[in-house]
Write a protein that holds these residues in place. Sequence first.
Motif, short mmCIF file in Angstrom:
data_model
loop_
_atom_site.label_atom_id
_atom_site.label_comp_id
_atom_site.label_asym_id
_atom_site.label_seq_id
_atom_site.Cartn_x
_atom_site.Cartn_y
_atom_site.Cartn_z
N PRO A 169 7.00 -6.27 5.62
CA PRO A 169 6.37 -5.29 6.51
C PRO A 169 7.37 -4.25 6.98
O PRO A 169 8.58 -4.50 7.01
CB PRO A 169 5.85 -6.14 7.67
N SER A 170 6.87 -3.09 7.35
CA SER A 170 7.75 -1.99 7.73
C SER A 170 8.43 -2.21 9.06
O SER A 170 9.41 -1.52 9.38
CB SER A 170 6.94 -0.68 7.78
N ASP A 207 0.30 -1.87 6.96
CA ASP A 207 0.97 -2.42 5.78
C ASP A 207 0.04 -3.38 5.04
O ASP A 207 -0.54 -4.29 5.66
CB ASP A 207 2.24 -3.18 6.19
#
Length: 817
Positions: free
Chosen positions: A191-192, A293
């Motif tokens: 995930p970002s 995401d």
Amino acid sequence: MNGSYFQLIVINKIPFMNYFSKDKHAKKEFYEQTINFINFLYHTEKDNPSYTIQLVIPPIYLEMLDLPSFREEITEFLEKEAQDVELLSYWLQKEKNLLKVLKKLIQENRIELLGSPASFSLLSNVSTSTGVQLQMEMGLSIIDDYLDYRPKGFWFPEGYFSPGLDLYLKKEKLTYSYLNSATIYHSDPLPSDVGIAVESPHDVVFFPIEESLYQIFQVENVTKHAWDKAIMELLESYNHYTNESVLSLPINLDNYVKVREDLNKTIRYLSDEGYMVHITPNTYLTQFSQGMDHVHLCASFLNRDRKRNMHKQSSSYVSLVFMEREIHQWRQTTLNTDSQRIQKQLEKEWIMLSALLYQDNGEKEVAADYLDAANKLSRYLKGSIDKEWLSFREQEYPILNTTIQMTNQKLIQKESANRKKALILSWEYPPNVIGGLGTHVVGLTSSLVKNGYEVHLITAQDMNKGAEDVEEKDGLFVYRVKPMHSMEHNFIHWIGGLNLAMWDKAVEIAKHMTFDLIQAHDWLVGAAALSLKDQFQIPLIATIHATEHGRNGGIYTEMQKFIHEKERQLIHAADSLIVCSEYMQNEVMTVFEVEQAKISVIPNGVESLKMEEISLAPIESSYLNSNQKIIFAMGRMVKEKGFGTLLEAARKLLKKRSDISFVIAGVGPMYDEYQKFIERNRLSENVRLIGYLQEEQKNAFYAHANIVVIPSSYEPFGIVALESLVFAIPTIVSQTGGLKGIIKDKETGLYMEPNNAENLVENIEYLLENPLVGKEIGQNGKKLVSHLFSWNRIGEETRRVFDELIVHAKVKESISN
């Protein structure tokens, strides 16, 4: 906002199977935890916290709350052993009905209930699709039955999740759940950021649960200092620049009851100081779903102690798996009535055993009893039945009987469903309705479902909403998509963006199902339809509601040429065409050089309405002058609808009489010009343009009007005429287009010459001066509509065209192969 969001999740892990135990200590534990639940409801109602609590309850426990024997036992326990007189008073005041209290708190948004497996056991250990469906559908059905509530979120007990389970959530229209944050932080791709929710491959959103925080509240005599420190460390680790981090705070209900006051102080302080602010999951999804995401998730859990308990009773777990697989096998077989009853009881034994085994203190003797019963039932499915024993067994545990039967029916319907699937594209559909096209699609989709089709409709999003939304009702699925470049002012570019969004959504849906055909409504969705026809290799049928050539009496401008060419592309690429009248059939054949055999004429339809169901409340009192006759007209404010002719007729009539008023509904580019005409000729007192009407407002005007006028110079069909005839209102229509196929002059309506105001004046005066004749004409029109234009009849005709097209496509495919 510089802080994070937060959610509070209270998990009621009550050992509900103890209610059936003969062990006094086990039964007492059940009573005590029920008292904790009463305490929780009492303080939630009394304190009215400033945030919504996410609540998890074993669904079977909800059924127990409704048992009279349960209520009496809890009353006796409260009176004899519980020390809290206040809680006893609350219990009696609420008439011993916790379901009623819970339902009220849900309706007031103080509690949001999460779905969970019926037995509150681990779905990751279920070995068949039937088992997963039974657990999920039964759990959701119980909640629906007892609380009239359908959860949007789902809780996996102990956080146990395995890849693929999100598909089952999606099938049940569940949009979010929770996972151990460590699982999310190690997803693929990563995930970002930390602390944010992610979206699974099947479009379910998962919020992160910090296991360290979950475990803190399970520590005996945990201190406020300990959780304050842990919460602050987590909040400080989140990236506040993204404003998407969310702290999901889980706590077991018995622990929450102990620390409620101090925990609420923590939440109030952190909220007041701006460290965090409450957000519901649905609000989070609305705000952040667009850029979320997309990740692949691995298996996950929160509490490792559960594994040790499973090893202790490994033989029972093995038997549970064999029971489940036997149920799955019997579901593939057609059973008689007695065998279905046995199967139902076998499923109940499986659910009860799975509930018992996943409690920390499941009793071996009781587990053996369920297994013995399951073995008997298995023998009965293959031989003779002891009906007396079966009746006793069904009543020994007075839960799940109705729910399992209902869930069986749902599963059987799903497994045996063999509906053909139609993908329909239409830019208009409520609440986005501009003309008759949207009304047509509503009636058509509903009637197709009644005639055995599963319909998936993709349309433009309601522009007042921020995100895509999906509706499902009895076999009709509506997907509203946001056009790419949705703020584009150039209409052609906007339509291009809509087609791209429609294509993208169709491809996404087609990952999980196979469509039998595509139907496109007019050129506006033609680009997407043509692309999908080639991509899916299925037939395309186009419904042509009107043409640019017909609207303008020819093709003159560059814009008209563009639209005309798009219409030509769709019409020639489609395998079959539907038009609403013989007039339109002739127009399409002539203008586009199409063979008659390719075109089916199926008229528009209209729903019949009962006059007593129509409310006049939506009409402003200024329109209801008892001394005046109302002449009503409705349609798009464009030149070809002939409202200029109607306004000129109004001007002439109002010079001679004052006992009439004209009400004209609709929106469009000519609205301002028509309004100026009214003001310039001082007609405002008796002529009103009232804009767009909602369905109930439209029906109210029809019910109150004395005459309806449809003065179009071009009208492919004229659904407004059908709507007015449903109300038995004498209707004046232009003798043009499809309207000529509806009305028989002076019998079911009156004809006027298109663009002839004098002739319209004569017709209006004729009806005003001959009210009895007008009434008879209206009644004849109503009979005509009910006989020829019911949506049920039109749905049958459309289904026939669809079926023939599908068969023809399959024959063609088999020949080519």
